[in-house]
Design a protein around this motif. Sequence first.
Motif, short mmCIF file in Angstrom:
data_model
loop_
_atom_site.label_atom_id
_atom_site.label_comp_id
_atom_site.label_asym_id
_atom_site.label_seq_id
_atom_site.Cartn_x
_atom_site.Cartn_y
_atom_site.Cartn_z
N GLN A 131 0.80 -1.22 0.00
CA GLN A 131 0.00 0.00 0.00
C GLN A 131 0.84 1.27 0.00
OE1 GLN A 131 -3.55 -0.10 -0.37
NE2 GLN A 131 -2.74 -2.08 -1.03
N ARG A 160 0.50 4.07 -2.92
CA ARG A 160 0.17 5.47 -2.63
C ARG A 160 1.27 6.40 -3.13
NH1 ARG A 160 -1.62 3.01 2.04
NH2 ARG A 160 0.24 3.61 3.19
N SER A 161 2.51 5.98 -2.96
CA SER A 161 3.64 6.78 -3.42
C SER A 161 3.62 6.92 -4.94
CB SER A 161 4.95 6.12 -2.97
OG SER A 161 6.05 6.74 -3.54
N ARG A 172 1.06 6.58 -6.93
CA ARG A 172 -0.13 7.37 -7.31
C ARG A 172 0.15 8.86 -7.12
NH1 ARG A 172 -4.88 8.72 -4.00
NH2 ARG A 172 -6.61 9.13 -5.38
N MET A 173 0.70 9.24 -5.99
CA MET A 173 0.98 10.64 -5.73
C MET A 173 2.01 11.18 -6.71
SD MET A 173 0.10 13.26 -4.08
CE MET A 173 -0.90 12.55 -2.81
N HIS A 176 9.63 10.23 -3.49
CA HIS A 176 8.53 9.36 -3.07
C HIS A 176 9.03 7.93 -2.86
CE1 HIS A 176 4.98 11.87 -3.09
NE2 HIS A 176 5.34 12.39 -4.25
N THR A 234 9.06 5.60 0.58
CA THR A 234 8.48 4.26 0.62
C THR A 234 9.49 3.26 1.19
OG1 THR A 234 7.07 4.74 -1.27
CG2 THR A 234 7.45 2.43 -0.78
#
Length: 113
Positions: free
Chosen positions: A64, A68-69, A71-72, A92, A96
């Motif tokens: 996850q 999220r990383s 996606r951002m 990013h 992570t």
Amino acid sequence: MRAATEGPASANLRGCHALDMILTGRGVSGEDAHRMGLVNRLVPSGQALAEALAMAHKLSTLPQAAMRSDRMSCYEQWPLAVRDALLNEFQHGMATIKSREMIGGLQRFASGD
């Protein structure tokens, strides 16, 4: 077919398509949405919920923090120059790695699971 988007739908459309949809309020077929870039896959009629649930389940099994990383980073890249976008992606990615979430995934990979 209806498509869910994350962010302004008009960002994915050429101007003529966006303006047509904005001014007329008309709906579009799944095929048209696919051609315009609003959706990236089509499923048979009546299968959208099952396909969405299957995708949600698959995504829930992935790391996850990394998702999220990624996606951002994808969202943040658009106004950036290539060099800045790559630096942003690196930052990013490092965040992570520092989360240590990847340790479990590496252990599963090494064990053959």
